[in-house]
Design a protein around this motif. Structure first.
Motif, PDB file in Angstrom:
ATOM      1  N   GLU A   1       6.254   5.541  -4.223  1.00 20.25           N
ATOM      2  CA  GLU A   1       7.488   5.292  -4.986  1.00 20.25           C
ATOM      3  C   GLU A   1       8.204   6.627  -5.260  1.00 20.25           C
ATOM      4  O   GLU A   1       9.403   6.759  -5.043  1.00 20.25           O
TER       5      GLU A   1
ATOM      6  N   LYS B   1       9.855   7.976  -1.923  1.00 17.45           N
ATOM      7  CA  LYS B   1      10.397   6.967  -1.009  1.00 17.45           C
ATOM      8  C   LYS B   1      11.546   7.498  -0.140  1.00 17.45           C
ATOM      9  O   LYS B   1      11.824   6.937   0.914  1.00 17.45           O
TER      10      LYS B   1
ATOM     11  N   ASN C   1       6.847   2.226   3.808  1.00 12.98           N
ATOM     12  CA  ASN C   1       7.076   2.498   2.381  1.00 12.98           C
ATOM     13  C   ASN C   1       8.193   1.616   1.831  1.00 12.98           C
ATOM     14  O   ASN C   1       9.340   2.041   1.716  1.00 12.98           O
TER      15      ASN C   1
ATOM     16  N   ARG D   1       4.411  -1.548  -1.732  1.00 14.93           N
ATOM     17  CA  ARG D   1       3.993  -0.897  -2.987  1.00 14.93           C
ATOM     18  C   ARG D   1       3.555  -1.953  -4.013  1.00 14.93           C
ATOM     19  O   ARG D   1       2.568  -1.756  -4.733  1.00 14.93           O
TER      20      ARG D   1
END
Ligand SMILES: *[C@@H]1O[C@H](CO)[C@@H](O)[C@H](O)[C@H]1NC(C)=O
Length: 161
Positions: A71, A74, A128, A133
């Motif tokens: 995160e 990203k 990603n 996530r």
């Protein structure tokens, strides 16, 4: 494209590094050769991981730490290959791109242990995205039953379902 592919290794305690050095050296060399990012994260030294990943079980803590790290990064990491610290590169003639879905529809790839059909928790390739996530967080927060469970590897099967 290579530069937005990262290999990520998470070690809980810095003093454990020496136990994994031979394996990590092979990965560093591989990453350098193909131009991949290489991130070694020490979970106990990283304030954000301590704050956001309260799991007592280190196996679950690692998956949460990875979700947090992806995160935070990203914009610079499109794909991450997560591997256990004791995994080394045996055949450097394969690239990570070979395992990336060209249509970009597949967000997480696990591998299956050939001898028992178990989905292995020790390494995986992630795009990603919010979905991958979220999957990591769901998995890392799984509450184990009070019986035989195989920690994160058991919980992975429930999470995949
Ligand atoms: C790992 O690589 C470093 C830097 O090249 C080297 O100093 C170290 O001895 C290597 N460690 C092992 C266990 O081979």
């Amino acid at each position: 494209m290579n530069s937005k592919i990262a290999i990520v290794i998470i070690i809980i305690k810095e003093e454990d590094y020496a136990d994994y050095e031979i394996a990590i050296n092979t990965t560093k060399c591989y990453a350098k050769h193909f131009g991949y990012q290489m991130h070694l994260i020490y979970a106990e030294k990283t304030v954000e991981i301590q704050e956001n990943c309260k799991q007592n079980d280190i196996y679950f803590k690692r998956h949460c730490a990875l979700a947090w790290f992806l995160e935070e990064n990203k914009n610079t990491i499109d794909y991450a290959l997560y591997i256990d610290a004791d995994m080394g590169v045996i055949n450097p003639c394969h690239t990570i791109q070979e395992y990336i879905d060209v249509d970009e529809k597949i967000e997480i790839i696990f591998y299956e242990r050939y001898y028992n059909h178990e989905i292995a928790a020790g390494s995986y390739l992630l795009k990603n995205t919010q979905t991958s996530r979220s999957f990591l967080l769901y998995w890392s927060n799984y509450k184990l039953p009070e019986s035989f469970h195989g920690t994160d590897n058991g919980a992975l099967h429930v999470s995949v379902l």
